[in-house]
Design a protein around this motif. Sequence first.
Motif: not given
Length: 351
Positions: A208-221, A274-283
């Motif tokens: 019942g919990l929706a997992i968003p398609s964040w790229y951290a989940f799509v491609n954790p590697f 800035l590194g955290g902002a990039i990670i948050a944005t793309i992953f």
Amino acid sequence: MQSETPLPDTLANLLGLDPSNPLVLFVMAVVASGVIASGLLALVAVSGIWGKRKITAAFTDRIAVNRHGPAGILIIPADALRLLSKELIVPEGVDRPAWDLGPLIMVFSALAGFAVIPMGNGIQIADPETGLAYVFAMASVASLGLVMAGYSSNNKYSFLGGLRAVAQNLAYEIPLILTGMSVALFAGTLRLSEIVAAQSTTLFSLGGLAIPSWYAFVNPFAFVLFMVANLAEVGRNPFDIPEAPTEIVAGWQTEYSSVYFVLAYLSEFIHIFLGGAIIATIFLGGPAGPVLPGIVWFLIKIVGIYLFTQWARSAIPRVRIDQLIEIGWKGLLVLAFANLLLTAGIVGVIA
């Protein structure tokens, strides 16, 4: 896919001005930049002067600042006054133009990178089609400042720190960019607002919990690769080689004092965010999140990544320079290329 109205246009509309007028748009862009820069500087002041001490003390079971105001929070203005009132000592034999410009370039490159980051609810100064390439380019300009500061200081330890910075950035920026390009392949765009929008769908439901398609989940590697390379990019353990206090005093920043030291210290923490902002944005879906406003979620994510870098600083021992180069060129670079090829294959099959 349409992106949200950029912040300068929004401000112009709120004030009843014509955003199509170039002069109006320029003024609103300056105002928007000032607002975002002020917020970042406040965040850096809290995290860099007060938070860093508190977090490191918690990790190492020590007592941090607690004498200046509630929980020691007034150490922020006290330290600012102390550092800015110190004498600016210029060593003999420095290459003065390069020595002066080094810290300024590092601060500028970090602040300029935030110009294209979507922070939620239309809080984005600009949204160019090549946003991802732009933010990587701005982040890499800091390397120029590090080299200028190192070689111009007329100090062998500073020079070694500058050389180490070049070696480190060459070894880790390439895997960083390649991993970022794998995200661009998934999203089919370099525009950051569209990369965020591509992560807004549901990947799958779990109990019942929706997992968003964040790229951290799509491609954790790719996410893990990027996190490791980012530690090297922002100079945190185990990759704090350019500073290495126990080996080369303070590396490239050894000869800086007073306001120049403040700029060097400031640039370090702005680059972490800035590194955290990039990670948050793309992953991590950018400002996406339930209930709370987007800007709140965005700040939560980048502060979480900041806490990770501080944990690494306290818990992971520094590697040697030869080990750092080997990890970058023989490890992360190979894995980043493998990830890019695998991603291209998956996208090709899906398409």
